[in-house]
Scaffold this motif. Sequence first.
Motif, PDB file in Angstrom:
ATOM      1  N   UNK B  88       0.722  -1.247  -0.030  1.00 13.30           N
ATOM      2  CA  UNK B  88       0.188  -0.161  -0.111  1.00 13.30           C
ATOM      3  C   UNK B  88       0.732   1.113  -0.091  1.00 13.30           C
ATOM      4  N   UNK B  89       2.000   1.356   0.582  1.00 14.20           N
ATOM      5  CA  UNK B  89       2.848   2.444   0.468  1.00 14.20           C
ATOM      6  C   UNK B  89       3.270   2.798  -0.961  1.00 14.20           C
ATOM      7  N   UNK B  90       3.565   1.697  -1.490  1.00 16.73           N
ATOM      8  CA  UNK B  90       3.949   1.787  -2.921  1.00 16.73           C
ATOM      9  C   UNK B  90       2.948   2.535  -3.626  1.00 16.73           C
ATOM     10  N   UNK B 108      -8.500   4.813  -1.481  1.00 15.54           N
ATOM     11  CA  UNK B 108      -8.704   3.788  -0.429  1.00 15.54           C
ATOM     12  C   UNK B 108      -8.626   2.480  -0.929  1.00 15.54           C
ATOM     13  N   UNK B 109      -9.555   2.067  -2.057  1.00 18.23           N
ATOM     14  CA  UNK B 109      -9.404   0.742  -2.495  1.00 18.23           C
ATOM     15  C   UNK B 109      -8.241   0.285  -3.159  1.00 18.23           C
ATOM     16  N   UNK B 178     -12.920  13.522   9.384  1.00 17.26           N
ATOM     17  CA  UNK B 178     -14.074  12.563   9.400  1.00 17.26           C
ATOM     18  C   UNK B 178     -14.293  11.750   8.179  1.00 17.26           C
ATOM     19  N   UNK B 179     -14.032  11.975   7.133  1.00 17.57           N
ATOM     20  CA  UNK B 179     -14.031  11.212   5.926  1.00 17.57           C
ATOM     21  C   UNK B 179     -13.038   9.825   6.175  1.00 17.57           C
ATOM     22  N   UNK B 180     -11.731  10.060   6.622  1.00 23.14           N
ATOM     23  CA  UNK B 180     -10.858   8.916   6.932  1.00 23.14           C
ATOM     24  C   UNK B 180     -11.491   7.832   7.938  1.00 23.14           C
ATOM     25  N   UNK B 181     -12.311   8.841   8.844  1.00 27.17           N
ATOM     26  CA  UNK B 181     -12.832   7.777  10.171  1.00 27.17           C
ATOM     27  C   UNK B 181     -13.910   6.812   9.388  1.00 27.17           C
ATOM     28  N   UNK B 182     -14.546   7.525   8.530  1.00 27.77           N
ATOM     29  CA  UNK B 182     -15.787   6.833   7.710  1.00 27.77           C
ATOM     30  C   UNK B 182     -15.239   5.659   7.113  1.00 27.77           C
ATOM     31  N   UNK B 183     -14.190   5.728   6.160  1.00 33.04           N
ATOM     32  CA  UNK B 183     -13.625   4.929   5.387  1.00 33.04           C
ATOM     33  C   UNK B 183     -13.071   3.665   6.270  1.00 33.04           C
ATOM     34  N   UNK B 184     -12.196   4.061   7.553  1.00 35.70           N
ATOM     35  CA  UNK B 184     -11.721   3.136   8.423  1.00 35.70           C
ATOM     36  C   UNK B 184     -12.681   2.246   9.112  1.00 35.70           C
ATOM     37  N   UNK B 237      -5.097   0.624   6.739  1.00 40.04           N
ATOM     38  CA  UNK B 237      -4.355   1.388   8.000  1.00 40.04           C
ATOM     39  C   UNK B 237      -3.193   2.261   7.432  1.00 40.04           C
ATOM     40  N   UNK B 238      -2.630   1.820   6.179  1.00 36.49           N
ATOM     41  CA  UNK B 238      -1.613   2.648   5.509  1.00 36.49           C
ATOM     42  C   UNK B 238      -2.183   3.823   5.025  1.00 36.49           C
ATOM     43  N   UNK B 239      -3.441   3.664   4.338  1.00 29.94           N
ATOM     44  CA  UNK B 239      -4.219   4.740   3.721  1.00 29.94           C
ATOM     45  C   UNK B 239      -4.328   5.785   4.778  1.00 29.94           C
ATOM     46  N   UNK B 240      -4.830   5.493   6.190  1.00 28.11           N
ATOM     47  CA  UNK B 240      -5.158   6.464   7.037  1.00 28.11           C
ATOM     48  C   UNK B 240      -3.971   6.902   7.654  1.00 28.11           C
TER      49      UNK B 240
END
Lengths: 211, 316
Positions: B88-90, B108-109, B178-184, B237-240
Amino acid sequence: MITLSNAVVEIEHLKILQGVSFEISPNSFYCLVGPNGSGKTTVLKLIMKILQVNSGNVDTVDPKDISYLPQNLPDPPFLSVGEVISVAIKKNNKGSDSRQEILDALAEQFHLEGLLERNFSDISAGEKQRVWLAFAIAQEKDMIIMDEPLSSVDRNSREEFYSLLKEVSLEGRTLLVVTHDIDMALHYADKIISLQGGRVVFDGSPSEFVS
Amino acid sequence: MAVVAATFVFAIVGVFAGPSDLSFQDTYNGLMRSDDGVMTTVVWSIRIPRVILSVLVGASLGLSGVLIQLSTRSPIGDPNLFGIGGGAVIFMAAVTVGLISIPVYGVFLGAMASSLIVALFLTALSSNRNLTPVKFAIMGIAVGALMVSLGTSVISYGRVFPSQVIGLVAGSFSASSWQLIYFLTCSLFACLAGSLVFSSRLLPITLGDDIAKSLGVNPIKTRIYLMSIAAALAGSSVYAGGLIGFVALISPHIGRRFVGNSPVSLILISAFTGGLLTLLSDQVARLLFAPIELPVGLATTMLGAPLMMYLAWRYK
Ligand SMILES: Nc1ncnc2c1ncn2[C@@H]1O[C@H](COP(=O)(O)OP(=O)(O)O)[C@@H](O)[C@H]1O
Ligand SMILES: [Mg+2]
């Protein structure tokens, strides 16, 4: 009932089994004997559908209806002795006893009382084999197949565990046990099958085996 | 229960403590009133999202760790050590430097999908009968190092701001929203449900493939399934929060000391322990040298490495 007819297994052009035929009929205690490399483990793998025959035929039951102990058992990481045995109990809890009661009864039967809380990877080789034996019995399946299950257990206890396996078979279960203890096989088994160089060289009762 | 309670206590502390020098009363007002200008903004748009996000990311990591450890029978299983987070980092690096440009949910996906590729590669490895858990762990660490270096290469190629780079490879919650929270929340609860559905297969697969089969569990399918869930958790988790080390590795070991190996309890406690550790680490990272922030991954490693050494010492 399990039937092998003329089973041939070749690995890398090496004929490991050269036409093995025998039958396992219900409610009996079978011992499979033979020198190292004679193909005993390979035969069990055929029955468990881990290996396929190159020619011939294997008529067996669904592997999940067999309680199987392979020759090389991994050390489950993380788990305690009691947790390892409990995995087998959880899968198949027929009676009304609670899992803890079943676990305690098995621990007593296999002399594991003081070990239940210990980390599985910390106990001795002979103790581990006793745990696996309890694990195999705990599954309460009609067919039990074990590959040298008592090789690290001391002689005195071995005698005791063979008589325990005999009792299990008398409860109406079928056992197929690979062993090097000819004298134990002669004393406790109903049938002995002997392999040599990938062939069956004997298949019959212990009294016939002697003569 | 103690872990759950501690998570709540520290979450509240985290809301009230911060570098912006707000008094307790100010924070309280910001929390309760919607018209208090800067206080409301600080509390509702910065502190609360950050606290919640750190718990969600930590819980994702803790859950991911326990799934990887049980599927690969390796006590040092960790998505970020084994390169699953690195995948995911790449991807995130490519997005950051502008090589890939897609909408946010696509990012995210994409992060989860990149982790999934690495995870499936590792799963194929771990299904090889000749690979012992120790050999597997060594290969996992090699894959992990490779992924981080590839990710860093992409970053170097793009000449982005150092703070973004550090946030990605060393972990940061400074961009919480809040958007990140929603995704996670979505990914964590879906993965938690998926893990619970398969919980009865977790222990049989640690007994080796042949025994698993005789217990009616298909080891290969189960590993693919569990590793895919672990990858979705690691990617999200890497995304967030970027690459956060050690949380996934130690949370299951700490949790196991409280509840043993009963699978449902172990799943839940690993998630909660991960959440608590990450929340604590983020507070330390945020406050230790305030107003300068450390990357949270440095704090989790400072907390996690000694704990791991202690656990290894006590391990047989
Ligand atoms: N995967 C394999 N590759 C090559 N040779 C094998 C393999 N498995 C078994 N063999 C060989 O087949 C023979 C029979 O093996 P095995 O069934 O394990 O014997 P036993 O259990 O009677 O000691 C041995 O000579 C062994 O070296
Ligand atoms: Mg053998």
